[in-house]
Design an enzyme around this catalytic site. Structure first.
Site: not given
Length: 971
Positions: A174, A76-77, A73
């Site tokens: 998040e 991905e950023h 994740h």
């Protein structure tokens, strides 16, 4: 758009450059063709040729994390934060306003990460293609990017090593917010419970307690091991030339890599010798009705097309509607209020999973729910499944195969996700798009005997690989999680020397320096204002008057489906009925009608329609924000052969709905459970509505229909009673509908456009004048609502001007400029929130700024206040042009046959004609920077601001220095 120019008679075995064509397959259901190719370095490519000007792209990598640090994740950023060709801090976010894309995103699933986009502009497609390819294969992966979006230590005062040490990071914050949601918790727990030995046992998004363990070196190693062409699945869609697309990919990526053997395989999960029970908790205070219980099984490989189809059909048969043989006993038991999250068949793991259960439970009901599920399944096996239920489910699959819609995701990306499922797990990707052979086999087997009952018995009842999962609220968990975070910080910093503390300060200051660096976004490709389409699409339709009804008939190529919309403009609605309207809309299609109870009606809906929905909407005239209008709308679709039956059902729902107290109680509990769960998932939306209700009458109605006051009112009804009074109000609303002004829109193929609508139009008499509700604004100043959330959602809102006002386009451009050039940097990059932005709704003149999963309150509210000062910084034509481009996308939404007709017809009837919309576009293209400063000084001033927030605690101590005082209530 360029027409596709594939080589004549392209066939398996042909070569296109370094690509070998492995297969060419016709897709008659979507009037398209699938071409499967493989590059010499191992990259796979699926291209769907279709006469659709909305071209789509995606590159997907199987990613199999071995822990819960969130490496997939966070990666991905990070890959979207600067690349070799585009070394700007955030090329992804920088491209959003430089493009006319219809979709841009990236997402991480359990075992894959994908980067998709779509656009109707050919130049834009190749601009975005270059940026996406460079980002994914050649990212810079700066250390500062890792610290910004991943995790970092930071002192409360960044340059003061004696102040409190904290953990920060966009993904960290998040996931703190995500793991406060019961839906997220149950999803992660379900994968871990069923597949404890596989990658699914890990939290691919990252668990807050594990994220700080991820190192920068591990992040880079994960990229090297997964983001390689040999591990890539490319997808393209539309009518652009395949050869040109492949040439760009070859030049940008393929020519720089050689084939590698990468092992990202996922083994089979070792079967359980006996069933298991698992329990997890989430931060919640609703101990009476906040728990869920899910009974789940591991099944066969999802790459097996026959098995996948049969479980998808069986899942719909068992759980697809209120009358379904597993749904009804679960709900009627009274144990819970609604089906548990994740109930149904899941093909998002390498091996499939089926689950069923209940939510809205007190804790400790796991055994009761498990017994209920198992006993019900045994009864279904013994009694057999009604063949009509199976046929109705197959009917739904037929609709799904025929429908071409851009609702939700653009259709091209829907095709990608359908194809990816079997493709990534080693199956035949064609089966994700064409089910003809599997459906034919299934129908043949059904004719020869029972199919689904043996599946239930063998793969569920006699399958020991079963888990009963309870997800329960823990009122103390949020407090413990905060203490655990502090303890984690103390543990990780226990050995800190003065040198270590100075290093944290230096890295914090370095990050701020990097965030403040001026970059040159002109190195990114862009469009010009001349690329903006200035004309508004005109859809041909004819209008007829049928009694008091106005009917629009729109002939479009709908693929054999008929779409029917009935919009009833309501007369004056009494004040005591306003809050009831959304409850009526929710209940009317889920109850009975015309002598049929809700079970019979739900079976009828499943058998002959693709669904009917109802909604209440707030409208306004283009030139007057105060002349509000309420409509109750019904929308349905059906295969053209069943269109007359759809008309009859919609007539029955309009004029002869039947509500019972028992069914209504069930429905209200379901709605309450859904709204409660959405608060920590969509807190920014609720905060915005709280703020807007203080400045706008339309905002008041939105808040009363679907905001936190609607949640509070619903909770009172469910917990304190009042169903008799509610049923009486429902009857008054039904009678009110008959006095409304009806508008009907039929969208169908030219051969089916003459459908007889008189059963509907004949039910309306002479209408009363259309009402104009004027509810009182919410008083009491800034509003805060406290719930179980470790992060905050902040909002400020303003009422401005109507659509036709000369300043409206400037306000729209201002919202886009603040979003991309100011709030993203201040709230996300510097503040660590997951999101921050500004929005403007031109038809109701509502302007707002908000933050999402935000660790700050007072800092963010100050950022909102400082927006005006930002406009006095060095802004130029680039920033203005990009803001206008971004605004123009909002005025030119992606449509498809199911939506184009209704948008045009109802838009024209409401006064938003093509001429009015084109005049707005003309003014938009003329907006200057001086206009942005002027409209902000006129309409977005501090004295006109209204504040709303959703947080985990009382904010008043934090905001004293801002001169604000919030009225605080607990949700």
């Amino acid at each position: 758009m360029t027409t596709n120019t594939l080589p004549a008679q392209l066939a398996a075995g042909d070569r296109l450059g370094q690509y070998l064509v492995e297969r060419v397959e016709a897709l008659p259901e979507m009037q398209g063709q699938l071409i499967l190719l493989r590059h010499d370095n191992g990259a796979r490519h699926a291209h769907v040729v279709r006469d659709d000007d909305n071209a789509a792209f995606g590159v997907t990598f199987p990613t199999v994390p071995k822990d819960s640090t969130g490496v997939a994740h966070i990666l991905e950023h990070i890959v979207l934060m600067g690349s070799q060709r585009y070394p700007v801090p955030d090329p992804f976010f920088s491209m959003l306003p430089r493009s006319l894309n219809t979709f841009m995103n990236a997402m991480t699933s359990n075992d894959w990460t994908t980067y998709p986009f779509s656009t109707r502009n050919e130049k834009d497609f190749f601009n975005l293609l270059g940026v996406y390819l460079d980002a994914t294969f050649f990212p810079l992966m700066r250390y500062e990017s890792f610290r910004q979006d991943g995790h970092r230590f930071e002192f409360a005062t960044p340059d003061d090593p004696t102040s409190e040490l904290k953990l920060q990071g966009v993904v960290y914050n998040e996931m703190k917010g995500a793991m406060a949601s019961p839906g997220s918790v149950i999803w992660r727990a379900f994968g871990k419970a069923l597949f404890p030995d596989l990658t699914y046992a890990n939290n691919s998004g990252g668990s807050p307690e594990n994220i700080p363990s991820l190192t920068y070196e591990n992040l880079r190693a994960f990229h090297a091991a997964h983001y390689h062409p040999s591990n890539a699945f490319f997808f393209t869609y539309g009518k652009l030339p395949l050869e040109r697309i492949l040439e760009v990919i070859e030049e940008h990526v393929m020519s720089h890599f050689t084939r590698q053997d990468l092992d990202v395989s996922i083994p089979d999960q070792t079967p359980f010798p006996e069933p298991r029970t698992e329990r997890v908790t989430y931060p919640g205070s609703d101990v009476e009705r906040g728990a869920q219980v899910l009974v789940g099984w591991k099944l066969g490989l999802t790459s097996h097309a026959d098995s996948n189809l049969r479980w998808s059909v069986l899942s719909d048969v068992l759980l697809g509607n209120p009358a379904a043989p597993l749904t009804r006993p679960l709900i009627d038991s009274g144990l819970g209020s609604a089906l548990a999250d994740l109930s149904g068949y899941r093909d998002s793991f390498r091996e499939g999973a089926f689950a069923a259960g209940l939510k809205g439970l007190p804790a400790g009901k796991a055994q009761e729910v498990e017994t209920l599920v198992l006993d019900t399944l045994r009864g279904i096996v013994n009694d057999g499944i009604d063949p009509e239920l199976i046929e109705s489910s197959l009917h739904q699959f037929e609709i799904g195969q025929k429908e071409v819609s851009n609702a939700g995701y653009p259709y091209g990306l829907q095709v990608m996700f359908r194809l990816l499922g079997p493709w990534l797990y080693g199956g035949d990707p064609v089966t994700g798009l064409r089910l003809d052979a599997e459906l034919e086999r299934l129908r043949g087997d059904l004719q020869r005997g029972r199919v689904f009952e043996p599946m239930i018995e063998e793969q569920l009842l006699n399958n020991p690989h079963r888990v009963t999962l309870e997800v329960a609220p823990d009122p103390e968990l949020a407090t413990r999680a905060e203490a655990d975070e502090q303890a984690l910080v103390q543990r990780l910093s226990a050995g800190f020397t003065d040198e270590d503390r100075q290093r944290v300060v230096a890295e914090s200051l370095r990050l701020k320096e990097v965030q403040a660096l001026e970059s040159d976004p002109t190195i990114l490709p862009t469009l010009a204002l001349s690329d903006v389409p200035t004309e508004v699409p005109r859809v041909t339709y004819r209008v007829e008057e049928a009694g008091s009804a106005t009917v629009g008939r729109v002939p479009l190529p709908t693929g054999g489906l008929s779409y029917l919309d009935v919009q009833v403009r309501l007369p004056d609605v009494p004040e005591d009925l306003l809050d009831t309207l959304p409850l009526y809309a929710f209940a009317v299609t889920r109850s009975g009608a015309a002598g049929q109870d809700y079970l019979a009606l739900s079976r009828r809906l499943e058998a002959v329609t693709g669904g009917v929905t109802a909604s209440v909407n707030v409208g306004s005239r283009p030139d007057n924000l105060e002349a509000l209008r309420l409509t109750l709308s019904f929308s349905g679709k059906a295969l053209s052969r069943n269109a007359p039956a759809l008309v009859e059902i919609m007539r029955d729902l309009l004029v002869a709905p039947e509500f019972t107290q028992d069914r209504l109680e069930q429905l209200l509990k379901q709605r309450l459970a859904g709204m409660k769960a959405s608060v920590v998932q969509s807190g920014n939306m609720y905060a915005e509505r709280l703020a807007l209700a203080q400045v706008s009458r339309a905002g008041v109605l939105h808040e009363r229909f679907s905001g936190l006051s609607a949640l509070a009112a619903l909770k009172t009804i469910v917990e304190e009673g009042g169903l008799d009074e509610l049923l009486a109000r429902f009857e008054r609303i039904r009678e009110l509908l008959t006095r409304g002004t009806p508008l009907l829109c039929l969208t169908a193929t030219p051969d089916e456009i003459g459908l007889d609508l008189s059963p509907l139009t004949g039910t309306f008499g002479t209408p009363d004048p259309v009402g104009h509700p004027a509810p009182a604004l919410f008083a009491g100043g800034p509003q805060a609502r406290v719930t179980d959330s470790p992060v905050a959602f902040n909002a400020v809102a303003f009422q401005t001007v109507p659509f036709t006002h000369a300043d409206s386009p400037a306000l729209l451009v201002l919202s886009r400029l603040l979003r991309s050039e100011y709030l993203l940097s201040e709230i996300r990059e510097k503040g660590g929130a997951y999101g921050g932005g500004a929005s403007f709704e031109p038809q109701q003149g509502l302007f707002s700024m908000s933050s999402y999963r935000d660790p700050h309150i007072s800092r963010t509210l100050q950022v909102f206040r400082d927006a005006r000062a930002f406009l006095d910084t060095e802004l130029g034509e680039r920033e203005l042009t990009e803001a206008i481009l971004a605004s123009s996308k909002l005025l030119d939404p992606l449509t498809s046959p199911d939506t184009a007709g209704r948008l045009r017809f109802f838009g024209d009837q409401a006064g938003y004609t093509p001429e009015v919309q084109e005049a707005y576009k003309d003014r938009l293209l003329q907006v200057a920077l001086a206009d942005l400063r002027r409209v902000m000084d006129t309409y977005l001033t501090p004295e006109r601001a209204a504040y709303g927030l959703v947080a985990g605690r009382d904010p008043n101590e934090d905001v004293k220095e801002l001169g604000l005082s919030f009225t605080v209530q607990t949700i």
